[in-house]
Motif scaffolding. Sequence first.
Motif, PDB file in Angstrom:
ATOM      1  N   ILE A   1       0.851  -1.191   0.000  1.00 35.58           N
ATOM      2  CA  ILE A   1       0.000   0.000   0.000  1.00 35.58           C
ATOM      3  C   ILE A   1       0.889   1.244   0.000  1.00 35.58           C
ATOM      4  CG2 ILE A   1      -1.980  -1.062   1.135  1.00 35.58           C
ATOM      5  CD1 ILE A   1      -1.021   0.230   3.778  1.00 35.58           C
ATOM      6  N   GLY A   2       0.384   2.296  -0.612  1.00 34.54           N
ATOM      7  CA  GLY A   2       1.061   3.583  -0.552  1.00 34.54           C
ATOM      8  C   GLY A   2       0.631   4.328   0.695  1.00 34.54           C
ATOM      9  N   ILE A   3       1.604   4.841   1.450  1.00 30.51           N
ATOM     10  CA  ILE A   3       1.274   5.538   2.705  1.00 30.51           C
ATOM     11  C   ILE A   3       1.694   7.007   2.674  1.00 30.51           C
ATOM     12  CG2 ILE A   3       1.219   3.509   4.188  1.00 30.51           C
ATOM     13  CD1 ILE A   3       4.135   4.076   4.937  1.00 30.51           C
ATOM     14  N   ALA A   4       2.359   7.420   1.607  1.00 24.05           N
ATOM     15  CA  ALA A   4       2.714   8.834   1.440  1.00 24.05           C
ATOM     16  C   ALA A   4       3.085   9.043  -0.018  1.00 24.05           C
ATOM     17  CB  ALA A   4       3.872   9.242   2.350  1.00 24.05           C
ATOM     18  N   THR A   5       2.625  10.157  -0.580  1.00 28.04           N
ATOM     19  CA  THR A   5       2.967  10.529  -1.954  1.00 28.04           C
ATOM     20  C   THR A   5       3.512  11.950  -1.921  1.00 28.04           C
ATOM     21  OG1 THR A   5       1.250   9.112  -2.898  1.00 28.04           O
ATOM     22  CG2 THR A   5       2.115  10.861  -4.298  1.00 28.04           C
ATOM     23  N   TYR A   6       4.801  12.091  -2.164  1.00 31.26           N
ATOM     24  CA  TYR A   6       5.436  13.397  -2.018  1.00 31.26           C
ATOM     25  C   TYR A   6       5.280  14.286  -3.242  1.00 31.26           C
ATOM     26  CZ  TYR A   6       7.530  12.642   2.539  1.00 31.26           C
ATOM     27  OH  TYR A   6       7.699  12.460   3.890  1.00 31.26           O
ATOM     28  N   GLY A   7       5.379  13.717  -4.432  1.00 31.59           N
ATOM     29  CA  GLY A   7       5.295  14.528  -5.639  1.00 31.59           C
ATOM     30  C   GLY A   7       3.999  14.263  -6.379  1.00 31.59           C
ATOM     31  N   HIS A   8       3.334  15.328  -6.831  1.00 33.38           N
ATOM     32  CA  HIS A   8       2.047  15.201  -7.514  1.00 33.38           C
ATOM     33  C   HIS A   8       2.146  15.702  -8.947  1.00 33.38           C
ATOM     34  CE1 HIS A   8      -0.021  13.964  -3.810  1.00 33.38           C
ATOM     35  NE2 HIS A   8       0.878  14.736  -3.231  1.00 33.38           N
ATOM     36  N   VAL A   9       3.230  15.329  -9.569  1.00 37.50           N
ATOM     37  CA  VAL A   9       3.490  15.621 -10.968  1.00 37.50           C
ATOM     38  C   VAL A   9       4.380  14.476 -11.462  1.00 37.50           C
ATOM     39  CG1 VAL A   9       5.561  16.990 -10.493  1.00 37.50           C
ATOM     40  CG2 VAL A   9       4.278  17.408 -12.586  1.00 37.50           C
ATOM     41  N   PRO A  10       4.293  14.071 -12.727  1.00 41.38           N
ATOM     42  CA  PRO A  10       5.157  12.974 -13.176  1.00 41.38           C
ATOM     43  C   PRO A  10       6.634  13.334 -13.040  1.00 41.38           C
ATOM     44  CG  PRO A  10       3.392  13.338 -14.761  1.00 41.38           C
ATOM     45  CD  PRO A  10       3.354  14.494 -13.794  1.00 41.38           C
ATOM     46  N   ILE A  11       7.422  12.429 -12.494  1.00 39.00           N
ATOM     47  CA  ILE A  11       8.877  12.632 -12.415  1.00 39.00           C
ATOM     48  C   ILE A  11       9.554  12.089 -13.661  1.00 39.00           C
ATOM     49  CG2 ILE A  11       9.377  10.440 -11.264  1.00 39.00           C
ATOM     50  CD1 ILE A  11      11.047  13.838 -10.503  1.00 39.00           C
ATOM     51  N   ALA A  59      -2.494  -1.631 -19.394  1.00 41.67           N
ATOM     52  CA  ALA A  59      -1.675  -2.208 -18.329  1.00 41.67           C
ATOM     53  C   ALA A  59      -2.536  -2.771 -17.203  1.00 41.67           C
ATOM     54  CB  ALA A  59      -0.710  -1.167 -17.768  1.00 41.67           C
ATOM     55  N   LEU A  60      -3.791  -2.326 -17.110  1.00 37.30           N
ATOM     56  CA  LEU A  60      -4.756  -2.865 -16.162  1.00 37.30           C
ATOM     57  C   LEU A  60      -6.043  -3.188 -16.907  1.00 37.30           C
ATOM     58  CD1 LEU A  60      -4.585  -0.518 -12.996  1.00 37.30           C
ATOM     59  CD2 LEU A  60      -3.679  -2.837 -13.201  1.00 37.30           C
ATOM     60  N   ASP A  61      -6.691  -4.287 -16.504  1.00 41.17           N
ATOM     61  CA  ASP A  61      -7.982  -4.629 -17.096  1.00 41.17           C
ATOM     62  C   ASP A  61      -9.107  -3.856 -16.429  1.00 41.17           C
ATOM     63  OD1 ASP A  61      -6.831  -6.443 -18.865  1.00 41.17           O
ATOM     64  OD2 ASP A  61      -6.938  -8.081 -17.409  1.00 41.17           O
ATOM     65  N   ASN A  62      -8.951  -3.641 -15.121  1.00 38.34           N
ATOM     66  CA  ASN A  62      -9.955  -2.905 -14.353  1.00 38.34           C
ATOM     67  C   ASN A  62      -9.257  -2.051 -13.314  1.00 38.34           C
ATOM     68  OD1 ASN A  62     -12.626  -4.237 -15.269  1.00 38.34           O
ATOM     69  ND2 ASN A  62     -11.361  -6.002 -14.687  1.00 38.34           N
ATOM     70  N   LEU A  63      -9.833  -0.893 -13.041  1.00 32.85           N
ATOM     71  CA  LEU A  63      -9.283  -0.039 -11.993  1.00 32.85           C
ATOM     72  C   LEU A  63      -9.777  -0.555 -10.649  1.00 32.85           C
ATOM     73  CD1 LEU A  63      -7.564   2.522 -11.591  1.00 32.85           C
ATOM     74  CD2 LEU A  63      -9.690   3.832 -11.503  1.00 32.85           C
ATOM     75  N   PRO A  64      -8.874  -0.961  -9.748  1.00 29.73           N
ATOM     76  CA  PRO A  64      -9.314  -1.515  -8.464  1.00 29.73           C
ATOM     77  C   PRO A  64      -9.837  -0.430  -7.540  1.00 29.73           C
ATOM     78  CG  PRO A  64      -6.938  -1.273  -8.493  1.00 29.73           C
ATOM     79  CD  PRO A  64      -7.412  -0.900  -9.869  1.00 29.73           C
ATOM     80  N   ASP A  65     -10.457  -0.852  -6.455  1.00 26.74           N
ATOM     81  CA  ASP A  65     -10.849   0.075  -5.398  1.00 26.74           C
ATOM     82  C   ASP A  65      -9.575   0.683  -4.829  1.00 26.74           C
ATOM     83  OD1 ASP A  65     -11.993   1.477  -3.344  1.00 26.74           O
ATOM     84  OD2 ASP A  65     -12.704  -0.284  -2.244  1.00 26.74           O
ATOM     85  N   LEU A  66      -9.444   1.997  -4.908  1.00 28.52           N
ATOM     86  CA  LEU A  66      -8.185   2.639  -4.550  1.00 28.52           C
ATOM     87  C   LEU A  66      -7.995   2.805  -3.044  1.00 28.52           C
ATOM     88  CD1 LEU A  66      -8.035   5.429  -7.291  1.00 28.52           C
ATOM     89  CD2 LEU A  66      -6.885   3.203  -7.283  1.00 28.52           C
ATOM     90  N   GLU A  67      -9.078   2.942  -2.310  1.00 29.74           N
ATOM     91  CA  GLU A  67      -8.940   3.245  -0.879  1.00 29.74           C
ATOM     92  C   GLU A  67      -8.122   2.213  -0.115  1.00 29.74           C
ATOM     93  OE1 GLU A  67     -12.327   4.411   1.315  1.00 29.74           O
ATOM     94  OE2 GLU A  67     -12.922   5.999  -0.083  1.00 29.74           O
ATOM     95  N   PRO A  68      -8.309   0.914  -0.373  1.00 31.76           N
ATOM     96  CA  PRO A  68      -7.476  -0.050   0.365  1.00 31.76           C
ATOM     97  C   PRO A  68      -6.007  -0.018  -0.026  1.00 31.76           C
ATOM     98  CG  PRO A  68      -9.469  -1.088  -0.514  1.00 31.76           C
ATOM     99  CD  PRO A  68      -9.342   0.237  -1.176  1.00 31.76           C
ATOM    100  N   LEU A  69      -5.669   0.568  -1.179  1.00 31.63           N
ATOM    101  CA  LEU A  69      -4.298   0.545  -1.670  1.00 31.63           C
ATOM    102  C   LEU A  69      -3.503   1.800  -1.309  1.00 31.63           C
ATOM    103  CD1 LEU A  69      -4.847  -0.960  -5.233  1.00 31.63           C
ATOM    104  CD2 LEU A  69      -4.386  -2.141  -3.078  1.00 31.63           C
ATOM    105  N   PHE A  70      -4.183   2.813  -0.783  1.00 31.90           N
ATOM    106  CA  PHE A  70      -3.513   4.049  -0.382  1.00 31.90           C
ATOM    107  C   PHE A  70      -4.102   4.483   0.959  1.00 31.90           C
ATOM    108  CE2 PHE A  70      -3.152   3.777  -4.933  1.00 31.90           C
ATOM    109  CZ  PHE A  70      -1.821   4.098  -5.158  1.00 31.90           C
ATOM    110  N   GLU A  71      -3.272   4.459   1.978  1.00 27.01           N
ATOM    111  CA  GLU A  71      -3.746   4.693   3.341  1.00 27.01           C
ATOM    112  C   GLU A  71      -3.120   5.963   3.911  1.00 27.01           C
ATOM    113  OE1 GLU A  71      -5.589   5.221   6.001  1.00 27.01           O
ATOM    114  OE2 GLU A  71      -6.182   3.128   5.612  1.00 27.01           O
ATOM    115  N   PRO A  72      -3.901   7.061   3.984  1.00 29.20           N
ATOM    116  CA  PRO A  72      -3.332   8.334   4.457  1.00 29.20           C
ATOM    117  C   PRO A  72      -3.282   8.496   5.975  1.00 29.20           C
ATOM    118  CG  PRO A  72      -5.603   8.659   3.785  1.00 29.20           C
ATOM    119  CD  PRO A  72      -5.264   7.217   3.475  1.00 29.20           C
ATOM    120  N   ARG A  73      -3.913   7.594   6.721  1.00 31.84           N
ATOM    121  CA  ARG A  73      -4.067   7.859   8.152  1.00 31.84           C
ATOM    122  C   ARG A  73      -2.748   7.861   8.911  1.00 31.84           C
ATOM    123  NH1 ARG A  73      -4.515   2.804  11.141  1.00 31.84           N
ATOM    124  NH2 ARG A  73      -4.803   1.030   9.735  1.00 31.84           N
TER     125      ARG A  73
END
Length: 370
Positions: free
Chosen positions: A137-147, A339-353
């Motif tokens: 899971i992603g727990i922090a995303t520092y950059g919000h632009v493509p690197i 690259a993906l057949d379906n977009l998964p539910d994002l909430e379980p894969l990115f946890e900001p708490r």
Amino acid sequence: MPAPAPSHPRPRPRHLRPIAALLTTGLLVSACGTDDPGDAPRAASVIDEERCETNAAAGTITYITGYHYQASVTQLEVIAADGLDLFDALCLDVEIQPGNGDVMGNAQLVSAGTAHFTPTSNEAEVLQANERDHEVIGIATYGHVPISSLLTGTGIEDLTELEGQTLGHQSMIPAPLEAMLVSAGVDVDSIEQVEAGYDPSILPRDQVQALTGFRSNEPHQLDAMDEDYTEWLPEDFGVVGSFGVMATNPEWAEEHPTVVEDFLRAIAKAFEHCTENGEECVQYAADLDEAGFDTEHNLKVWNTERELVGASTPDDQPNGYIDLGMTEQEGQTLLDNGALDNLPDLEPLFEPRYLEAVHVATEVVWPVEE
């Protein structure tokens, strides 16, 4: 499953800043209050011995870098937090192991519990890792632009001219770059894709006609070589993206929430320190590298990326905040590219708490003296 990268000897930094010395061992702000709404937050309570023991009981916490000891965001802060004894101040025993650029291999190690934290190049890679059954899971995303950026010779004036040409990448073409090519009307299947390593000189030598890279890295290297090139940026084609994503194992995080919080707390504090003291923090990375380290280049890497973090983070958000709306747009590029057949539910894969727990508004809540 690939074996974890070997651990290099870790010499202590030569010049420790007195940050840790200013802390009272075992004290950590866990809540805040104000005497007046206009006042800055003040400490209302502190970590007790139980939290310190809980963190210590987790044992050795393994962090695998994305690529050796390069001074990238979500790498340099971890190295600096170790050098500044910030992990020690939070009762965390962190071992840093150098990765070799294999993002999916690192994700597999974290999913298996062999390692506990690793950076990914973007949020799309978290989705791709889970698509391959690497549970992270992603727990922090520092950059919000493509690197990521695409480099070509100056003779390429339209990306469709790459059809029938050779494109070099490190392990796979980054999703934002593939989305850019699609947006530009390029038949991506007509391009020969080859794994090209990390030497950008293959571009001016015409061994490849296009090269994927990071805007904080390869352009600086080519500039130092005095080579001409054209840099193509995904956002110029309407493509959203991210960089500097910290990932962990979701089950392990649930079992060790204070460890995850305090790991993020330490690197958040280190990010603040390194913003003002880049040369010192880059030296910590140099101290770990046995194979030679270009300090000048790595300082350029750090400054480029932390400036992108600042420019892409709203004033009312802390560094590392997660925006699932932008994540959904980034995930859509994977759908569009097949690259993906379906977009998964994002909430379980990115946890900001976990990140939210270590900030008051945009300020890192840090140990204080009583």
